[in-house]
Motif scaffolding. Structure first.
Motif, short mmCIF file in Angstrom:
data_model
loop_
_atom_site.label_atom_id
_atom_site.label_comp_id
_atom_site.label_asym_id
_atom_site.label_seq_id
_atom_site.Cartn_x
_atom_site.Cartn_y
_atom_site.Cartn_z
N ALA A 235 0.69 -1.14 -0.06
CA ALA A 235 -0.21 0.00 0.04
C ALA A 235 0.82 1.34 0.06
N THR A 236 1.72 1.17 0.81
CA THR A 236 2.71 2.47 0.80
C THR A 236 3.51 2.91 -0.28
N CYS A 237 3.97 1.57 -1.22
CA CYS A 237 4.60 1.61 -2.59
C CYS A 237 3.67 2.06 -3.54
N TYR A 238 2.50 1.76 -3.44
CA TYR A 238 1.53 1.96 -4.37
C TYR A 238 1.17 3.52 -4.43
N ALA A 239 1.15 3.93 -3.40
CA ALA A 239 0.72 5.40 -3.17
C ALA A 239 1.97 6.28 -3.53
N TYR A 240 3.11 5.93 -3.23
CA TYR A 240 4.42 6.57 -3.59
C TYR A 240 4.78 6.48 -5.02
N TYR A 241 4.60 5.61 -5.49
CA TYR A 241 5.02 5.36 -6.98
C TYR A 241 3.93 5.80 -7.76
N LEU A 242 2.80 6.09 -7.47
CA LEU A 242 1.66 6.79 -8.08
C LEU A 242 2.13 8.56 -8.27
N VAL A 243 2.54 8.73 -6.86
CA VAL A 243 2.81 10.19 -6.88
C VAL A 243 4.30 10.46 -7.72
N ASN A 244 5.24 9.62 -7.52
CA ASN A 244 6.68 9.67 -8.42
C ASN A 244 6.45 9.65 -9.69
N THR A 245 5.29 8.75 -10.45
CA THR A 245 5.24 8.81 -11.75
C THR A 245 4.20 9.64 -12.32
N PHE A 386 -5.56 8.84 -7.42
CA PHE A 386 -5.10 9.48 -6.38
C PHE A 386 -6.10 8.85 -5.04
N TYR A 387 -7.36 9.04 -5.30
CA TYR A 387 -8.38 8.71 -4.24
C TYR A 387 -8.20 7.24 -3.89
N LEU A 388 -7.96 6.26 -5.15
CA LEU A 388 -7.75 4.76 -4.78
C LEU A 388 -6.61 4.60 -4.12
N SER A 389 -5.32 5.38 -4.20
CA SER A 389 -4.36 5.04 -3.66
C SER A 389 -4.34 5.30 -2.00
N VAL A 390 -5.41 6.12 -1.72
CA VAL A 390 -5.35 6.67 -0.23
C VAL A 390 -6.42 5.33 0.20
N ILE A 391 -7.44 4.85 -0.46
CA ILE A 391 -8.17 3.70 0.25
C ILE A 391 -7.05 2.53 0.17
N ILE A 392 -6.42 1.97 -0.74
CA ILE A 392 -5.31 1.04 -0.75
C ILE A 392 -4.48 1.23 0.58
N LEU A 393 -3.68 2.42 0.52
CA LEU A 393 -3.08 2.75 1.97
C LEU A 393 -3.73 2.47 3.13
N ILE A 394 -4.99 2.88 3.35
CA ILE A 394 -5.66 2.47 4.51
C ILE A 394 -6.11 1.04 4.62
N ILE A 395 -6.63 0.19 3.64
CA ILE A 395 -6.43 -1.21 3.86
C ILE A 395 -5.17 -2.06 4.26
N GLY A 396 -4.13 -1.64 3.55
CA GLY A 396 -2.80 -2.24 4.13
C GLY A 396 -2.60 -1.92 5.33
N THR A 397 -2.53 -0.59 5.93
CA THR A 397 -2.50 -0.33 7.30
C THR A 397 -3.27 -1.03 8.18
N LEU A 398 -4.54 -1.13 7.79
CA LEU A 398 -5.41 -2.12 8.66
C LEU A 398 -5.09 -3.40 8.80
N ILE A 399 -4.68 -4.22 7.63
CA ILE A 399 -4.14 -5.44 7.81
C ILE A 399 -2.84 -5.66 8.77
N PHE A 400 -1.98 -4.85 8.48
CA PHE A 400 -0.70 -4.69 9.36
C PHE A 400 -1.00 -4.71 10.67
#
Length: 414
Positions: A235-245, A386-400
């Motif tokens: 999730a962290t990488c998804y958001a970060y590499y979306l921002v990077n690219t 970008f909104y999708l990346s925020v949702i993925i970030l929240i889901i990944g954090t919840l699993i962890f």
């Protein structure tokens, strides 16, 4: 003669400090290469006859495809043959792929060159962070990992600003930035040859500190706490590499930024990420039993600040959001996760573990650039991506959080 020179150098500067410097420089070179093209997607689209956003986004996706595919093999090779033996040929391939990229006359050759560059640079992750976990004293480990990881921010900032200024604003050919990247890779290979020790032996203290060092098995790699780490890193990488690219293009096409200001605005993320990484890693070193809570806090703040950033219609609000996202985001949280892994995994298979961790986490970097391009082509905007990346970030954090909520302290997986 070479051994005498290295011995003298080690007496002047402890080897673990040399490791930090070399690894930091390595990340600067890798990330300069990764980000140099992202501010100039419009120029690349024009050069390749009006290529679509999905086709241009695939340039980054193909790089990360090679990079991700190399993670598990690289970890296994490093554990078996040693870091220097694997890293130098890897960086030579990285350089050849970059040279091919600079000489490309079609998107297909761009894709192929970037796959090779990704495979070559894919040898670096496991080497860099297994060295910090192996050689750096425990009390400095999170901080050392943060310093090394800050090289990603420095390299990204240089790549973004240089590309925006020299190509977007000054009108230089886009190939020139790739030739510069090739030269930096060659310099890095020379540094690896001169500064990395080939034969790595653990000190007696380290042997007693980790008496049970069994090889990692697939079952151990798929333990619940490991899956939690993979999920939050994905999730962290998804958001970060979306921002990077895609952030530079988003700023230009949807928020009215132009020329060098695109690279300068994007680089705010990388500038603010360095103090964030150093600050939170120091806290993690002082309160090692709180790393899980610290990771969860940082991920929630990263999701919140990224959401507020893309929501903002004012340039000042957007810039503040970028600074905060950098401070709380990937560069700040990644060293803490890696340090946590080092405390919970037997060292004998650490490079393999890091390879699996980076393979599954970084697989998101293959998806994010192309998927964002497709969303943009379909909707005419990248904001939903970008909104999708925020949702993925929240889901990944919840699993962890869920798989680790009852666990704390050091628990070596054997």
């Amino acid at each position: 003669m070479e051994k005498d020179v290295k011995k003298t150098r080690s007496l002047l500067t402890p080897y673990w400090k040399q490791i930090i410097l070399v690894s930091t420089l390595g990340w600067i070179v890798v990330w300069f290469n990764r980000t140099a093209l992202t501010p100039i997607y419009p120029q690349l689209s024009e050069y390749f006859g009006g290529a679509s956003d999905a086709q241009i986004g695939a340039i980054s996706s193909f790089y990360f495809l090679g990079y991700v595919l190399m993670q598990i093999p690289s970890g296994i090779l490093v554990d078996r043959f040693g870091k220097k033996t694997v890293l130098i040929p890897g960086f030579i391939l990285f350089g050849l792929g970059t040279l091919l990229l600079a000489m490309s006359t079609s998107l297909e050759w761009m894709y192929f060159g970037n796959v090779l560059a990704g495979i070559g640079s894919g040898t670096f992750y496991g080497v860099a962070f297994s060295m910090t976990n192996e050689y750096v004293p425990t009390k400095y480990r999170s901080l050392a990992t943060a310093i090394v990881n800050s090289g990603t921010a420095v390299g990204s900032g240089i790549g973004m600003i240089a590309s925006s200024y020299f190509i977007s604003e000054r009108g230089m050919k886009w190939q020139s930035i790739e030739y510069v990247s090739f030269v930096t890779i060659v310099v890095m290979v020379i540094i690896f040859i001169l500064y990395l020790h080939k034969d790595e032996t653990k000190t007696q203290k380290e042997v007693h500190e980790f008496p049970q060092e069994e090889k990692m098995t697939f079952k151990k790699l798929m333990a619940p706490k490991m899956i939690g780490a993979y999920a939050v890193y994905f999730a962290t990488c998804y958001a970060y590499y979306l921002v990077n690219t895609w952030l530079p293009n988003f700023l230009e096409t949807e928020r009215g930024f132009t020329g060098a200001t695109i690279g300068l605005a994007t680089s705010l993320i990388f500038i603010s990420s360095v103090p964030g990484a150093l600050f939170f890693s120091r806290i993690a070193d002082k309160h090692s039993d709180k790393k899980i809570k610290l990771v969860v806090f940082l991920e929630i703040m990263a999701a919140l600040t990224l959401f507020l950033t893309v929501m903002s219609n004012s340039k000042s609000g957007l810039l503040i959001g970028l600074i905060l996202y950098g401070f709380f985001g990937k560069v700040a949280v990644e060293p803490i996760i890696i340090s946590w892994l080092g405390e919970n995994v037997s060292r004998k298979g650490l490079a393999t573990t890091l390879g699996m961790f980076n393979f599954l986490g970084m697989s998101s970097s293959i998806i994010a650039p192309s998927l964002t391009g497709m969303i943009s082509d379909q909707t005419g905007s990248k904001i939903n991506a970008f909104y999708l990346s925020v949702i993925i970030l929240i889901i990944g954090t919840l699993i962890f959080y869920l798989v680790n909520r009852k666990k704390s302290g050091k628990q070596i997986i054997n």
